[in-house]
Design a protein around this motif. Structure first.
Motif, PDB file in Angstrom:
ATOM      1  N   ALA A 126      -9.416   2.020  -3.153  1.00 39.13           N
ATOM      2  CA  ALA A 126      -8.305   2.585  -3.393  1.00 39.13           C
ATOM      3  C   ALA A 126      -6.992   1.491  -3.179  1.00 39.13           C
ATOM      4  O   ALA A 126      -5.957   1.191  -4.161  1.00 39.13           O
ATOM      5  N   TRP A 127      -6.947   0.764  -1.812  1.00 43.10           N
ATOM      6  CA  TRP A 127      -6.086  -0.154  -1.894  1.00 43.10           C
ATOM      7  C   TRP A 127      -6.107  -1.557  -2.828  1.00 43.10           C
ATOM      8  O   TRP A 127      -5.157  -1.885  -3.399  1.00 43.10           O
ATOM      9  N   GLN A 128      -7.418  -2.037  -3.230  1.00 46.13           N
ATOM     10  CA  GLN A 128      -7.705  -2.928  -4.141  1.00 46.13           C
ATOM     11  C   GLN A 128      -7.124  -2.564  -5.441  1.00 46.13           C
ATOM     12  O   GLN A 128      -6.688  -3.480  -6.103  1.00 46.13           O
ATOM     13  N   LEU A 129      -7.329  -1.364  -5.727  1.00 47.55           N
ATOM     14  CA  LEU A 129      -6.877  -0.780  -7.235  1.00 47.55           C
ATOM     15  C   LEU A 129      -5.395  -0.654  -7.187  1.00 47.55           C
ATOM     16  O   LEU A 129      -4.686  -1.125  -8.177  1.00 47.55           O
ATOM     17  N   ALA A 130      -4.744  -0.363  -6.116  1.00 48.51           N
ATOM     18  CA  ALA A 130      -3.272  -0.304  -6.170  1.00 48.51           C
ATOM     19  C   ALA A 130      -2.546  -1.698  -6.354  1.00 48.51           C
ATOM     20  O   ALA A 130      -1.598  -2.131  -6.832  1.00 48.51           O
TER      21      ALA A 130
ATOM     22  N   ALA B 141      -2.233  -3.000  11.531  1.00 54.44           N
ATOM     23  CA  ALA B 141      -1.913  -3.279  12.912  1.00 54.44           C
ATOM     24  C   ALA B 141      -0.553  -2.744  13.406  1.00 54.44           C
ATOM     25  O   ALA B 141      -0.517  -2.037  14.544  1.00 54.44           O
ATOM     26  N   PRO B 142       0.489  -2.496  12.482  1.00 55.45           N
ATOM     27  CA  PRO B 142       1.709  -2.041  13.071  1.00 55.45           C
ATOM     28  C   PRO B 142       1.769  -0.695  13.575  1.00 55.45           C
ATOM     29  O   PRO B 142       2.196  -0.047  14.341  1.00 55.45           O
ATOM     30  N   LEU B 143       0.788  -0.158  12.611  1.00 53.47           N
ATOM     31  CA  LEU B 143       0.748   1.361  13.168  1.00 53.47           C
ATOM     32  C   LEU B 143      -0.090   1.767  14.258  1.00 53.47           C
ATOM     33  O   LEU B 143       0.261   2.611  14.988  1.00 53.47           O
ATOM     34  N   ARG B 144      -1.209   0.704  14.386  1.00 55.82           N
ATOM     35  CA  ARG B 144      -1.767   1.014  15.805  1.00 55.82           C
ATOM     36  C   ARG B 144      -0.905   0.928  16.772  1.00 55.82           C
ATOM     37  O   ARG B 144      -0.907   1.340  17.819  1.00 55.82           O
TER      38      ARG B 144
ATOM     39  N   LEU C 150      -1.681   8.584   8.877  1.00 59.28           N
ATOM     40  CA  LEU C 150      -1.711   7.552   7.974  1.00 59.28           C
ATOM     41  C   LEU C 150      -2.592   6.469   8.211  1.00 59.28           C
ATOM     42  O   LEU C 150      -3.384   6.103   7.501  1.00 59.28           O
ATOM     43  N   LEU C 151      -3.168   6.268   9.713  1.00 62.02           N
ATOM     44  CA  LEU C 151      -4.269   5.486   9.774  1.00 62.02           C
ATOM     45  C   LEU C 151      -5.393   5.946   9.326  1.00 62.02           C
ATOM     46  O   LEU C 151      -6.147   4.851   8.774  1.00 62.02           O
TER      47      LEU C 151
ATOM     48  N   GLY D  83      -9.258   1.401   2.428  1.00 56.95           N
ATOM     49  CA  GLY D  83      -9.594   0.218   2.661  1.00 56.95           C
ATOM     50  C   GLY D  83      -8.326  -0.775   2.724  1.00 56.95           C
ATOM     51  O   GLY D  83      -8.212  -2.149   2.470  1.00 56.95           O
ATOM     52  N   ALA D  84      -7.129  -0.406   3.433  1.00 61.05           N
ATOM     53  CA  ALA D  84      -6.085  -1.121   3.634  1.00 61.05           C
ATOM     54  C   ALA D  84      -6.440  -2.228   4.987  1.00 61.05           C
ATOM     55  O   ALA D  84      -7.267  -2.089   5.576  1.00 61.05           O
ATOM     56  N   PRO D  85      -6.052  -3.360   4.473  1.00 60.54           N
ATOM     57  CA  PRO D  85      -6.412  -4.817   5.344  1.00 60.54           C
ATOM     58  C   PRO D  85      -5.771  -4.370   6.709  1.00 60.54           C
ATOM     59  O   PRO D  85      -4.915  -3.600   7.026  1.00 60.54           O
ATOM     60  N   GLU D  86      -6.256  -5.190   7.788  1.00 63.76           N
ATOM     61  CA  GLU D  86      -5.857  -4.882   9.131  1.00 63.76           C
ATOM     62  C   GLU D  86      -4.476  -5.494   9.402  1.00 63.76           C
ATOM     63  O   GLU D  86      -3.899  -4.863  10.324  1.00 63.76           O
TER      64      GLU D  86
END
Length: 372
Positions: free
Chosen positions: A317-321, A135-138, A120-121, A128-131
């Motif tokens: 892809a994140w910005q598009l979503a 962060a919760p995944l990390r 997932l990470l 392009g997911a934001p931090e």
């Protein structure tokens, strides 16, 4: 306990098996009577209440859970495949699934602890997911909380459903139709028998609704639903299952799989089949498969056109979503559902890449895409 069963006639029943904490409400598990005993099409979510409902539903259809002869799985998702192992333990039934989805089940069962979070990470970093989303995944990964990989308890099927195969179900004619898109190994099952309402309808009686000229009934799983569109996201890539470290997986490439293209092609095959009635895994039975197919194809064509317009400027892809239309504003979409939304955006992006309508911006990191 209230058990909702429906007699579709001709030795076909449906049982509404609840999905815990899910707006879909339930999975319609179908029971098909054969000369060798009843066969289930899908089984429902692995949950004690769901299991009790399935057992009570089978009893309401006139059988015991130990009578189940086999289980046909339309696809590997837990609301369809979750209780397969318990059915097999209780009855000795075989479990059949398309090889592509069996491979997903096998990879999931064999994955090492933490691998799902690594996967997932990597995928979300590339998207392009934001931090604040990463962060919760990390944190979970650092604390070793990624040990319960989704689907680890899913039963490994012992039979394969081959595309076009006339299944070994004595006294019935059921043909498998490979319909990839929602998953790589999704199958629909065509009951190649005259609709039990055909005779009474032809004579002016009150037969079950069916399309004039259509033949048989289609167990459509999640491929064709009467009022909702199934999720079409990226398939799990076999290479991606080996991700174990920080480097993200490669950006979208036109040479990789095309789930949305697969889905649209599969829809057209089902439209040409033109069954008299569709028995889906959610909502309710319906007629006019061809009309529903046309609606779904038009929906995705409209969405692809809208995405091309959004991609007049480079987007990840994140910005598009974030920019796409969902059933609620982006800031109201729950955390896990955002991952699903991004995967759906990526599947549409990949379709545009395949069609030559978009391309990756050279040197962008994270990867950005633009319409061409």
């Amino acid at each position: 306990m209230t058990v909702q069963t429906t007699d579709h006639r001709g030795g076909v029943w449906s049982i509404a098996v609840p999905i815990p904490d899910n707006p879909l409400g339930h999975t319609l598990v179908h029971l098909l009577e054969t000369d060798r005993g009843p066969v289930l099409i899908d089984t429902g979510w692995d949950d004690p209440d769901s299991w009790d409902t399935l057992v009570a539903g089978v009893t309401a259809c006139g059988f015991g859970i130990a009578d189940i002869h086999g289980v046909l799985i339309t696809h590997h998702h837990p609301d369809h495949h979750g209780l397969s192992g318990k059915v097999r333990e209780a009855s000795g039934a075989w479990i059949a699934m398309h090889a592509a989805d069996t491979a997903v089940v096998r990879r999931t069962r064999e994955a090492v602890p933490g691998q799902w979070l690594d996967y997932l990470l990597a995928k979300l970093t590339t998207a392009g997911a934001p931090e604040d989303h990463l962060a919760p995944l990390r944190e979970a990964r650092a604390e070793g909380r990624g040990r319960k990989l989704p689907g680890r308890r899913a039963a490994l099927p012992d039979r394969e459903i081959g595309p076009g195969e006339l299944l070994d179900l004595p006294g019935r004619r059921v043909r498998a139709i490979w319909t990839p898109g929602h998953t790589p190994g999704h199958v629909c099952l065509h009951l190649e028998e005259e609709h039990p309402g055909a005779a009474s309808s032809a004579s002016g009686g009150a037969g079950r609704p069916g399309r004039a000229g259509g033949f048989g009934r289609l167990f459509s799983g999640d491929h064709l639903l009467p009022g909702i569109t199934p999720h079409i996201g990226l398939y799990e890539d076999p290479d991606d299952s080996t991700v174990t470290g920080p480097p993200p997986s490669p950006p979208l490439r036109s040479s990789t799989g095309d789930p949305l293209g697969d889905y649209l092609d599969s829809l057209e095959r089902i439209g040409r089949l033109a069954p008299a009635e569709v028995l889906p895994a959610h909502q309710h039975a319906f007629a006019d498969a061809e009309g529903r197919v046309r609606e779904l194809i038009a929906h995705h064509e409209e969405r692809l056109s809208g995405l091309r317009a959004l991609l007049r400027e480079p987007l990840t892809a994140w910005q598009l979503a974030e920019s796409m239309e969902w059933n609620r504003p982006w800031d109201q979409i729950p955390y896990p559902s955002r991952n699903i939304a991004v995967s759906e955006a990526e599947a549409h992006l990949r379709r545009l890449l395949k069609l030559g309508h978009a391309e990756m911006v050279a040197g962008s990191d994270p990867a950005r895409y633009i319409a061409v």
